[in-house]
Design a protein around this motif. Structure first.
Motif, PDB file in Angstrom:
ATOM      1  N   MET A  17       0.848  -1.198   0.000  1.00 15.93           N
ATOM      2  CA  MET A  17       0.000   0.000   0.000  1.00 15.93           C
ATOM      3  C   MET A  17       0.888   1.254   0.000  1.00 15.93           C
ATOM      4  SD  MET A  17      -2.944   0.899   2.807  1.00 15.93           S
ATOM      5  CE  MET A  17      -3.782  -0.652   2.719  1.00 15.93           C
ATOM      6  N   THR A  18       0.606   2.204  -0.921  1.00 11.67           N
ATOM      7  CA  THR A  18       1.429   3.419  -0.969  1.00 11.67           C
ATOM      8  C   THR A  18       1.148   4.276   0.271  1.00 11.67           C
ATOM      9  OG1 THR A  18      -0.254   4.690  -2.111  1.00 11.67           O
ATOM     10  CG2 THR A  18       1.306   3.483  -3.499  1.00 11.67           C
ATOM     11  N   GLU A  19       2.039   5.237   0.507  1.00 14.64           N
ATOM     12  CA  GLU A  19       1.880   6.143   1.656  1.00 14.64           C
ATOM     13  C   GLU A  19       0.568   6.906   1.525  1.00 14.64           C
ATOM     14  OE1 GLU A  19       1.954   9.584   4.041  1.00 14.64           O
ATOM     15  OE2 GLU A  19       2.250   9.772   1.886  1.00 14.64           O
ATOM     16  N   GLU A  20       0.219   7.310   0.262  1.00 17.97           N
ATOM     17  CA  GLU A  20      -1.025   8.064   0.021  1.00 17.97           C
ATOM     18  C   GLU A  20      -2.252   7.242   0.400  1.00 17.97           C
ATOM     19  OE1 GLU A  20      -1.254   9.149  -4.097  1.00 17.97           O
ATOM     20  OE2 GLU A  20       0.480  10.476  -3.954  1.00 17.97           O
ATOM     21  N   ILE A  21      -2.230   5.997  -0.005  1.00 17.37           N
ATOM     22  CA  ILE A  21      -3.388   5.135   0.257  1.00 17.37           C
ATOM     23  C   ILE A  21      -3.523   4.892   1.765  1.00 17.37           C
ATOM     24  CG2 ILE A  21      -4.309   2.791  -0.126  1.00 17.37           C
ATOM     25  CD1 ILE A  21      -4.554   4.290  -2.696  1.00 17.37           C
ATOM     26  N   SER A  22      -2.402   4.654   2.433  1.00 18.88           N
ATOM     27  CA  SER A  22      -2.528   4.399   3.874  1.00 18.88           C
ATOM     28  C   SER A  22      -2.911   5.683   4.626  1.00 18.88           C
ATOM     29  CB  SER A  22      -1.299   3.688   4.435  1.00 18.88           C
ATOM     30  OG  SER A  22      -0.296   4.583   4.691  1.00 18.88           O
ATOM     31  N   HIS A  23      -2.494   6.838   4.116  1.00 11.91           N
ATOM     32  CA  HIS A  23      -2.933   8.116   4.694  1.00 11.91           C
ATOM     33  C   HIS A  23      -4.458   8.250   4.566  1.00 11.91           C
ATOM     34  CE1 HIS A  23      -2.883  12.438   5.594  1.00 11.91           C
ATOM     35  NE2 HIS A  23      -3.700  12.571   4.565  1.00 11.91           N
ATOM     36  N   ASN A  24      -4.985   7.952   3.363  1.00  7.48           N
ATOM     37  CA  ASN A  24      -6.440   8.066   3.150  1.00  7.48           C
ATOM     38  C   ASN A  24      -7.221   7.060   4.003  1.00  7.48           C
ATOM     39  OD1 ASN A  24      -6.141  10.163   1.367  1.00  7.48           O
ATOM     40  ND2 ASN A  24      -6.351   8.917  -0.481  1.00  7.48           N
ATOM     41  N   ARG A  25      -6.617   5.908   4.224  1.00  5.98           N
ATOM     42  CA  ARG A  25      -7.266   4.882   5.056  1.00  5.98           C
ATOM     43  C   ARG A  25      -7.446   5.396   6.487  1.00  5.98           C
ATOM     44  NH1 ARG A  25      -5.090   0.002   7.695  1.00  5.98           N
ATOM     45  NH2 ARG A  25      -6.449  -1.760   7.213  1.00  5.98           N
ATOM     46  N   GLU A  26      -6.382   6.008   7.014  1.00  4.32           N
ATOM     47  CA  GLU A  26      -6.466   6.573   8.377  1.00  4.32           C
ATOM     48  C   GLU A  26      -7.493   7.691   8.423  1.00  4.32           C
ATOM     49  OE1 GLU A  26      -5.359   5.163  11.065  1.00  4.32           O
ATOM     50  OE2 GLU A  26      -4.765   3.729   9.534  1.00  4.32           O
ATOM     51  N   LEU A  27      -7.471   8.534   7.379  1.00  5.51           N
ATOM     52  CA  LEU A  27      -8.418   9.653   7.314  1.00  5.51           C
ATOM     53  C   LEU A  27      -9.855   9.130   7.386  1.00  5.51           C
ATOM     54  CD1 LEU A  27      -8.643  12.855   6.410  1.00  5.51           C
ATOM     55  CD2 LEU A  27      -9.500  11.788   4.331  1.00  5.51           C
ATOM     56  N   TRP A  28     -10.163   8.116   6.580  1.00  4.30           N
ATOM     57  CA  TRP A  28     -11.546   7.619   6.536  1.00  4.30           C
ATOM     58  C   TRP A  28     -11.934   6.847   7.791  1.00  4.30           C
ATOM     59  CZ3 TRP A  28     -15.595   9.375   4.315  1.00  4.30           C
ATOM     60  CH2 TRP A  28     -15.421  10.232   3.237  1.00  4.30           C
ATOM     61  N   ASN A  29     -10.953   6.231   8.453  1.00  6.91           N
ATOM     62  CA  ASN A  29     -11.283   5.627   9.760  1.00  6.91           C
ATOM     63  C   ASN A  29     -11.732   6.723  10.720  1.00  6.91           C
ATOM     64  OD1 ASN A  29     -10.726   3.006   8.986  1.00  6.91           O
ATOM     65  ND2 ASN A  29      -8.591   3.076   9.657  1.00  6.91           N
ATOM     66  N   GLY A  30     -11.052   7.890  10.661  1.00 12.43           N
ATOM     67  CA  GLY A  30     -11.412   9.015  11.528  1.00 12.43           C
ATOM     68  C   GLY A  30     -12.754   9.636  11.151  1.00 12.43           C
ATOM     69  N   VAL A  31     -13.001   9.782   9.852  1.00 16.34           N
ATOM     70  CA  VAL A  31     -14.279  10.367   9.401  1.00 16.34           C
ATOM     71  C   VAL A  31     -15.430   9.469   9.844  1.00 16.34           C
ATOM     72  CG1 VAL A  31     -15.655  10.989   7.372  1.00 16.34           C
ATOM     73  CG2 VAL A  31     -13.231  11.534   7.409  1.00 16.34           C
ATOM     74  N   ASN A  32     -15.177   8.165   9.830  1.00 15.97           N
ATOM     75  CA  ASN A  32     -16.229   7.235  10.252  1.00 15.97           C
ATOM     76  C   ASN A  32     -16.631   7.498  11.694  1.00 15.97           C
ATOM     77  OD1 ASN A  32     -16.775   4.399  11.721  1.00 15.97           O
ATOM     78  ND2 ASN A  32     -17.711   4.431   9.696  1.00 15.97           N
ATOM     79  N   THR A  33     -15.621   7.639  12.564  1.00 14.31           N
ATOM     80  CA  THR A  33     -15.930   7.874  13.980  1.00 14.31           C
ATOM     81  C   THR A  33     -16.665   9.205  14.148  1.00 14.31           C
ATOM     82  OG1 THR A  33     -13.860   6.777  14.473  1.00 14.31           O
ATOM     83  CG2 THR A  33     -14.883   8.001  16.290  1.00 14.31           C
ATOM     84  N   ALA A  34     -16.205  10.232  13.409  1.00 15.80           N
ATOM     85  CA  ALA A  34     -16.774  11.572  13.597  1.00 15.80           C
ATOM     86  C   ALA A  34     -18.162  11.711  12.972  1.00 15.80           C
ATOM     87  CB  ALA A  34     -15.820  12.613  13.015  1.00 15.80           C
TER      88      ALA A  34
END
Ligand SMILES: C[S@@+](CC[C@H](N)C(=O)[O-])C[C@H]1O[C@@H](n2cnc3c(N)ncnc32)[C@H](O)[C@@H]1O
Length: 252
Positions: free
Chosen positions: A1-18
């Motif tokens: 997984m590229t750095e960009e993809i793993s960055h977006n994965r973390e972002l969407w995990n956070g958006v899910n909680t919020a």
């Protein structure tokens, strides 16, 4: 997984909680399929039409309300998303409300499904912005049977040019050039891809698609501003298209 993809994965995990964990439940239960920031109903737009009996892959399915609608209408969807948190919400909705269908945790640029498994590949604000077009469009073509359809919604290039760096809705000035948003890492946000229409036509054509339509969506009269994804106001989107829906067929 590229750095960009793993960055977006973390972002969407956070958006899910919020936001989307709660919002996803409401969307799952909507009787009509709703497209985009202004919840335009499928019954009015008729972008997918009769889906009964179709094998469908939804790329960037999020909390999978669209796939739930497909399954209720007789299709056989498979939801694919990068974020385990988004898929957790989808699984909870499946258990609580049904219907059940496969959910796959994967990157839309490299989908672990066989070739030619789908009659329709669909994405609503999923891979269109979040994946590199040169990688995900050929992947969609690989998943489709000959004659299969690709229907995807993404932000308009114009909206990406006018959104300020500080979070907040787009104004009436171009704040950056087209090359600045082809691939852009927003301050405090994710990595997104916003090619122009010419580039979309090019990558779709090279990947074996014929474009049937490009719908530049506008909100209905009396639309209210988006609740949590406030990149444009209803007034802005009434003046300039903020969301594009591409409809293409795999002919090559
Ligand atoms: C705006 S949300 C999707 C909205 C979806 N239509 C819904 O109703 O939940 C974008 C989704 O794309 C997913 N995503 C982002 N990058 C992705 C990638 N590389 N592969 C697959 N999904 C991705 C995110 O995890 C997120 O769930």
């Amino acid at each position: 997984m590229t750095e960009e993809i793993s960055h977006n994965r973390e972002l969407w995990n956070g958006v899910n909680t919020a936001f989307t964990d709660r919002d996803g439940e409401r969307r799952w239960l909507e009787p009509d399929l709703r497209w985009g920031l202004f919840a335009r109903p499928e019954s009015e737009l008729v972008l997918l039409g009769d889906v009964a009996g179709l094998d469908v892959v939804e790329l960037g399915c999020g909390t999978a309300g669209l796939s739930a609608w497909l399954a209720r209408h007789g299709a056989r969807p498979v939801g694919v998303d990068l974020s385990p948190a988004q898929l957790r919400t989808a699984r909870r909705c499946q258990r609580r409300w049904g219907p059940e269908f496969p959910l796959v945790e994967a990157d839309g640029e490299q989908v672990p499904l066989r070739s030619a498994v789908a009659d329709l590949v669909v994405s609503e604000h999923g891979v269109g912005a979040w994946c590199e077009p040169e990688r995900w469009v050929p992947e969609a073509a690989r998943l489709l049977r000959p004659g299969g359809r690709l229907v995807f919604m993404t932000n308009s290039l114009l909206s990406a040019l006018c959104v300020p760096d500080d979070p907040g809705p787009a104004g009436d000035r171009l704040l950056r050039g087209v090359d600045d948003v082809r691939t852009v890492r927003w301050d405090g946000g994710g990595v997104e891809h916003h090619p122009g229409h010419g580039e979309w036509v090019g990558v779709l054509g090279r990947s074996g698609f014929t474009v049937d339509a490009l719908h530049e969506l506008r909100p209905p009269v009396g639309a209210v501003d988006p609740e949590w994804y406030e990149i444009v106001s209803a007034r802005w989107a009434g003046r300039w298209p903020a969301e594009d829906i591409w409809v293409a067929r795999r002919t090559g």
